[in-house]
Design a protein around this motif. Structure first.
Motif, PDB file in Angstrom:
ATOM      1  N   SER A 117       0.827  -1.205   0.000  1.00 30.72           N
ATOM      2  CA  SER A 117       0.000   0.000   0.000  1.00 30.72           C
ATOM      3  C   SER A 117       0.863   1.258   0.000  1.00 30.72           C
ATOM      4  CB  SER A 117      -0.976   0.007   1.183  1.00 30.72           C
ATOM      5  OG  SER A 117      -0.300   0.142   2.409  1.00 30.72           O
ATOM      6  N   GLN A 135      -7.654  -4.947   3.118  1.00 29.22           N
ATOM      7  CA  GLN A 135      -7.364  -3.536   2.871  1.00 29.22           C
ATOM      8  C   GLN A 135      -8.482  -2.893   2.055  1.00 29.22           C
ATOM      9  OE1 GLN A 135      -3.363  -4.037   1.182  1.00 29.22           O
ATOM     10  NE2 GLN A 135      -2.608  -2.793   2.860  1.00 29.22           N
ATOM     11  N   ASP A 136      -8.935  -3.588   1.026  1.00 33.58           N
ATOM     12  CA  ASP A 136     -10.034  -3.071   0.206  1.00 33.58           C
ATOM     13  C   ASP A 136     -11.310  -2.905   1.035  1.00 33.58           C
ATOM     14  OD1 ASP A 136      -8.355  -3.071  -2.005  1.00 33.58           O
ATOM     15  OD2 ASP A 136      -9.208  -4.902  -2.876  1.00 33.58           O
ATOM     16  N   GLN A 172     -11.565  -2.435   4.313  1.00 32.02           N
ATOM     17  CA  GLN A 172     -11.432  -1.320   5.251  1.00 32.02           C
ATOM     18  C   GLN A 172     -11.484   0.028   4.538  1.00 32.02           C
ATOM     19  OE1 GLN A 172     -11.902  -1.620   8.365  1.00 32.02           O
ATOM     20  NE2 GLN A 172     -11.888  -3.853   8.188  1.00 32.02           N
ATOM     21  N   LEU A 173     -10.907   0.101   3.346  1.00 36.00           N
ATOM     22  CA  LEU A 173     -10.949   1.343   2.579  1.00 36.00           C
ATOM     23  C   LEU A 173     -12.392   1.676   2.192  1.00 36.00           C
ATOM     24  CD1 LEU A 173      -9.425   3.686   1.319  1.00 36.00           C
ATOM     25  CD2 LEU A 173      -9.099   2.271  -0.720  1.00 36.00           C
ATOM     26  N   ARG A 188     -15.066   0.714   3.682  1.00 37.54           N
ATOM     27  CA  ARG A 188     -15.776   1.045   4.922  1.00 37.54           C
ATOM     28  C   ARG A 188     -15.509   2.498   5.312  1.00 37.54           C
ATOM     29  NH1 ARG A 188     -14.118   0.046  10.519  1.00 37.54           N
ATOM     30  NH2 ARG A 188     -15.963  -0.163  11.768  1.00 37.54           N
ATOM     31  N   TYR A 189     -14.248   2.908   5.234  1.00 35.61           N
ATOM     32  CA  TYR A 189     -13.890   4.279   5.612  1.00 35.61           C
ATOM     33  C   TYR A 189     -14.496   5.297   4.638  1.00 35.61           C
ATOM     34  CZ  TYR A 189     -11.210   8.414   6.780  1.00 35.61           C
ATOM     35  OH  TYR A 189     -10.859   9.685   7.133  1.00 35.61           O
ATOM     36  N   LEU A 230      -5.532   8.595   2.459  1.00 35.41           N
ATOM     37  CA  LEU A 230      -6.366   7.389   2.548  1.00 35.41           C
ATOM     38  C   LEU A 230      -5.541   6.182   2.960  1.00 35.41           C
ATOM     39  CD1 LEU A 230      -8.750   7.795  -0.522  1.00 35.41           C
ATOM     40  CD2 LEU A 230      -9.400   7.778   1.899  1.00 35.41           C
ATOM     41  N   ALA A 231      -4.340   6.062   2.410  1.00 35.67           N
ATOM     42  CA  ALA A 231      -3.482   4.923   2.759  1.00 35.67           C
ATOM     43  C   ALA A 231      -3.105   4.970   4.236  1.00 35.67           C
ATOM     44  CB  ALA A 231      -2.230   4.910   1.882  1.00 35.67           C
ATOM     45  N   ASN A 283      -6.075   4.009   6.259  1.00 37.29           N
ATOM     46  CA  ASN A 283      -6.386   2.608   6.010  1.00 37.29           C
ATOM     47  C   ASN A 283      -5.437   1.674   6.768  1.00 37.29           C
ATOM     48  OD1 ASN A 283      -8.383   1.021   4.676  1.00 37.29           O
ATOM     49  ND2 ASN A 283      -6.764   0.250   3.339  1.00 37.29           N
ATOM     50  N   ASN A 289      -6.909   1.449  10.178  1.00 40.11           N
ATOM     51  CA  ASN A 289      -8.143   0.661  10.189  1.00 40.11           C
ATOM     52  C   ASN A 289      -7.878  -0.822   9.965  1.00 40.11           C
ATOM     53  OD1 ASN A 289      -9.727   2.841  10.820  1.00 40.11           O
ATOM     54  ND2 ASN A 289     -10.262   3.292   8.702  1.00 40.11           N
ATOM     55  N   CYS A 290      -6.909  -1.149   9.143  1.00 44.56           N
ATOM     56  CA  CYS A 290      -6.572  -2.564   8.947  1.00 44.56           C
ATOM     57  C   CYS A 290      -6.051  -3.173  10.243  1.00 44.56           C
ATOM     58  CB  CYS A 290      -5.552  -2.725   7.823  1.00 44.56           C
ATOM     59  SG  CYS A 290      -6.259  -2.495   6.183  1.00 44.56           S
TER      60      CYS A 290
END
Length: 168
Positions: free
Chosen positions: A36, A79-80, A82-83, A85-86, A143-144, A147, A150-151
């Motif tokens: 990422s 990762q996808d 969580q992204l 979701r955010y 975003l990364a 993320n 969040n991950c």
């Protein structure tokens, strides 16, 4: 919080050789998290701006290590997830009045499993944004960074493992 503070101090005290060793370890243990960071170049992010994300990634990874837990591999699918979701959370907030936006943000932070790590990344990102010349690609870095948090916060852990990256 002591884990986060320790991780920040360790990462910021490392020389280039130590950071290279950490990058190798990160790539072996969490290649998708490292990916990422690497993908940012393909998205047009400058190397200078990628350095910010790399430090955030190193601190997040160091927190994971210092938590004493065995972390599962954070997959691309996770990762996808969580992204998405955010992004959905942010889009939901866009339709609210400013007062309700503040309330929703407060609730999001209060219910986040990694409150301290999220707060740290948020403050660091805000400070970084105040020091750079803004570009469209900055959103990928932001975003990364979120993320990554969040991950770590929401990755499914084995049932017998209590998760706490920054609460140990």
């Amino acid at each position: 919080m002591p884990t986060l503070v320790s991780a920040i101090k360790k990462i910021r005290a490392m020389d280039m050789g130590q950071k290279e060793q950490l990058a190798d370890e990160l790539f072996r243990q969490q290649p998708n998290m490292f990916g990422s960071f690497l993908v940012q170049k393909q998205m047009g992010v400058s190397l200078e701006k990628m350095e910010f994300l790399l430090e955030i990634l190193f601190i997040c990874f160091q927190c994971m290590k210092e938590s004493g837990l065995i972390w599962p591999l954070i997959t691309e699918d996770e990762q996808d997830k969580q992204l998405a979701r955010y992004v959905a959370t942010v889009k939901f907030g866009e339709d609210l009045s400013p007062t309700l936006q503040d309330h929703a943000m407060k609730q999001y932070i209060e219910n986040h499993p990694e409150q301290y790590l999220l707060a740290f990344v948020t403050v660091e990102t805000k400070d970084w944004l105040s020091r750079i010349v803004p570009e469209d690609t900055d959103r990928y870095v932001m975003l990364a960074a979120v993320n990554l948090v969040n991950c770590i916060a929401f990755v499914p852990m084995p049932p017998s493992t209590a998760k706490a990256c920054t609460h140990s």
